[in-house]
Write a protein that holds these residues in place. Structure first.
Motif: not given
Length: 248
Positions: A165, A241, A236-238, A178, A216-218, A212, A210
């Motif tokens: 991570e 990516c 990422v959370e969304k 981004h 963000d935590k990738l 980032s 997505q």
């Protein structure tokens, strides 16, 4: 001293460059991130010299973002090589703009073939804009054969292993706010076991999904079941990516 130059020829843009120390890995080969950066930068420069600068596009409600990229590597450029990056536009593919690249040695031999797809979006809403609504330039209607793996969707295996991570930092970002697309090449290589980093890459593909952004935590996941092909996914959370595929 070698005089580097850039020029247009038959609607194709050429830019010479030198591979200096900081652009290569410990094996003195160009980093994958630098291939991504060199080709995306030459595309942006091509647009800029034709009057389609970042600011001009934004003022008119457009942003052009890379969506998918594929490279076939015939011979990996190395430290102190003088290379020429060649780029030209091709006919749109569905809702995406299409662009080709070649990285040439000093004798004009193709070292790397490249193909990429780009989406046009509204910079505020991120709504996708169809190519026929992009009226600032005339789009080409020609297409040439690409000898590598097409810029298609990368199929992700079910068995993906957690690798690492990383937090998205300020220097990962570009002017769009981004993570710059080239940084994902570095993230991919950083996540690989050492024995894979030493192999000769034959093909490299990446799909961008997505965005980032800062903080963000990738999460990076990988599949190494096939010794000739690896898959790396960044989430990422969304959501997802990027998805990348390397064949050796």
């Amino acid at each position: 001293m070698t005089e580097l130059k850039q020029w247009y020829q038959d609607k194709t843009f050429f830019r010479q460059d030198e591979l200096l120390f900081g652009r290569c890995d410990i094996m003195e080969r160009i980093n994958l991130s630098e291939i991504l950066l060199a080709t995306s930068d030459v595309a942006v420069l091509d647009y800029h010299l034709r009057g389609l600068s970042f600011d001009m596009l934004k003022e008119n409600g457009f942003a052009i973002l890379v969506s998918r990229t594929s490279f076939k590597i015939e011979k990996m450029p190395k430290l102190n090589d003088i290379i020429t990056v060649k780029t030209w536009e091709e006919a749109p593919v569905g809702l995406q703009l299409s662009r080709r690249y070649e990285i040439l040695d000093q004798q004009g031999n193709v070292m790397i073939h490249g193909s990429s797809l780009w989406i046009i979006v509204d910079p505020e809403s991120r709504r996708i804009i169809k190519p026929n609504q992009f009226t600032l330039t005339e789009l080409p209607n020609t297409k040439t054969d690409f000898p590598g793996i097409p810029c298609g969707k990368i199929v992700i295996p079910e068995d993906m292993k957690n690798l690492e991570e990383r937090i998205i930092r300020y220097t990962d970002l570009d002017a769009n706010g981004h993570v710059n697309n080239s940084r994902y090449g570095a993230f991919v290589m950083d996540s690989l076991p050492d024995e894979f980093r030493k192999k000769e890459v034959k093909n490299f593909r990446i799909n961008y999904s997505q965005e980032s952004i800062l903080g963000d935590k990738l999460q990076l996941l990988g599949n190494f079941q096939d010794e000739e092909k690896i898959i790396i996914v960044g989430k990422v959370e969304k959501g997802t990516c990027f998805e990348a595929e390397i064949t050796f």
